[in-house]
Design a protein around this motif. Structure first.
Motif, mmCIF file in Angstrom:
data_model
loop_
_atom_site.group_PDB
_atom_site.id
_atom_site.type_symbol
_atom_site.label_atom_id
_atom_site.label_comp_id
_atom_site.label_asym_id
_atom_site.label_seq_id
_atom_site.Cartn_x
_atom_site.Cartn_y
_atom_site.Cartn_z
ATOM 1 N N GLU A 8 0.834 -1.197 0.000
ATOM 2 C CA GLU A 8 0.000 0.000 0.000
ATOM 3 C C GLU A 8 0.874 1.255 0.000
ATOM 4 O OE1 GLU A 8 -4.011 -1.551 2.340
ATOM 5 O OE2 GLU A 8 -2.309 -0.797 3.507
ATOM 6 N N ASN A 37 -5.342 -6.569 -11.506
ATOM 7 C CA ASN A 37 -6.387 -6.757 -10.503
ATOM 8 C C ASN A 37 -5.862 -6.592 -9.080
ATOM 9 O OD1 ASN A 37 -8.272 -7.223 -12.510
ATOM 10 N ND2 ASN A 37 -8.169 -9.448 -12.328
ATOM 11 N N SER A 40 -5.446 -2.865 -8.551
ATOM 12 C CA SER A 40 -6.787 -2.296 -8.412
ATOM 13 C C SER A 40 -7.360 -2.569 -7.021
ATOM 14 C CB SER A 40 -7.700 -2.872 -9.493
ATOM 15 O OG SER A 40 -8.984 -2.329 -9.394
ATOM 16 N N THR A 41 -7.171 -3.778 -6.521
ATOM 17 C CA THR A 41 -7.650 -4.134 -5.182
ATOM 18 C C THR A 41 -6.945 -3.304 -4.113
ATOM 19 O OG1 THR A 41 -8.204 -6.384 -5.868
ATOM 20 C CG2 THR A 41 -7.859 -6.024 -3.505
ATOM 21 N N ARG A 44 -8.305 0.197 -4.142
ATOM 22 C CA ARG A 44 -9.635 0.230 -3.509
ATOM 23 C C ARG A 44 -9.506 0.136 -1.985
ATOM 24 N NH1 ARG A 44 -10.893 -3.198 -7.674
ATOM 25 N NH2 ARG A 44 -11.263 -4.957 -6.268
ATOM 26 N N ASN A 45 -8.543 -0.661 -1.505
ATOM 27 C CA ASN A 45 -8.287 -0.725 -0.064
ATOM 28 C C ASN A 45 -7.838 0.637 0.468
ATOM 29 O OD1 ASN A 45 -8.930 -3.445 0.005
ATOM 30 N ND2 ASN A 45 -6.804 -4.137 -0.027
ATOM 31 N N GLU A 47 -8.688 3.404 -0.755
ATOM 32 C CA GLU A 47 -9.885 4.239 -0.748
ATOM 33 C C GLU A 47 -10.740 3.940 0.487
ATOM 34 O OE1 GLU A 47 -12.933 6.048 -3.984
ATOM 35 O OE2 GLU A 47 -12.346 3.953 -4.289
ATOM 36 N N GLU A 48 -10.880 2.673 0.833
ATOM 37 C CA GLU A 48 -11.632 2.295 2.037
ATOM 38 C C GLU A 48 -10.996 2.881 3.290
ATOM 39 O OE1 GLU A 48 -12.313 -1.921 2.428
ATOM 40 O OE2 GLU A 48 -13.105 -2.056 0.380
ATOM 41 N N HIS A 54 -11.745 8.920 -5.651
ATOM 42 C CA HIS A 54 -11.699 8.808 -7.105
ATOM 43 C C HIS A 54 -12.746 9.690 -7.773
ATOM 44 C CE1 HIS A 54 -15.039 5.937 -6.455
ATOM 45 N NE2 HIS A 54 -15.433 6.353 -7.648
ATOM 46 N N HIS A 61 -11.822 4.709 -13.073
ATOM 47 C CA HIS A 61 -11.690 5.690 -11.997
ATOM 48 C C HIS A 61 -10.307 6.320 -12.014
ATOM 49 C CE1 HIS A 61 -14.842 3.066 -9.861
ATOM 50 N NE2 HIS A 61 -15.446 4.119 -10.353
ATOM 51 N N TYR A 63 -7.796 8.170 -9.548
ATOM 52 C CA TYR A 63 -7.587 8.278 -8.109
ATOM 53 C C TYR A 63 -6.686 9.457 -7.778
ATOM 54 C CZ TYR A 63 -9.691 3.691 -7.987
ATOM 55 O OH TYR A 63 -10.578 2.654 -8.120
#
Length: 116
Positions: A8, A37, A40-41, A44-45, A47-48, A54, A61, A63
């Motif tokens: 990350e 992928n 991308s995951t 998204r993490n 983002e969470e 985004h 998207h 970001y």
């Protein structure tokens, strides 16, 4: 704010560098090859965790960072200071000086910053 995983942090560094980016633009910047992928995951993490947000362009998207590199650096320095040096920045600087990771000139520059 929480500490990020190593992957990350790697991806977040790229997002900070690029400022606004799509996953496909992150791919060539990576030190190691990861599947689209997977990247991308991880994004998204991020983002969470509220590190990025985004803007949608159709199904894709773009970001951008919500947390600055400076804010995250402060957190990491505080955590490392607590974890390894009992919260003492003096002990942390002494560690680097004793292990010759910081020069006398750099220490003098730090003293000048403190005086200001």
């Amino acid at each position: 704010m929480q500490k990020l995983t190593a992957k990350e942090e790697d991806i977040m560094s790229i997002i900070w560098k690029l400022k606004k980016t799509f996953v496909k633009e992150i791919m060539p910047e990576l030190k190691e090859s990861l599947h689209y992928n997977t990247v991308s995951t991880i994004v998204r993490n991020l983002e969470e965790k509220k590190f990025v947000a985004h803007k949608a362009f159709g199904k894709t998207h773009q970001y951008y960072p919500l947390v600055s590199k400076e804010e995250y650096s402060k957190l990491i320095m505080q955590l490392n200071s607590q974890r390894f040096f009992g919260g003492s920045y003096k002990n942390m600087v002494s560690f680097f000086a004793e292990n010759e990771k910081i020069s006398k000139k750099e220490l003098e520059e730090i003293l000048e910053l403190i005086k200001k």
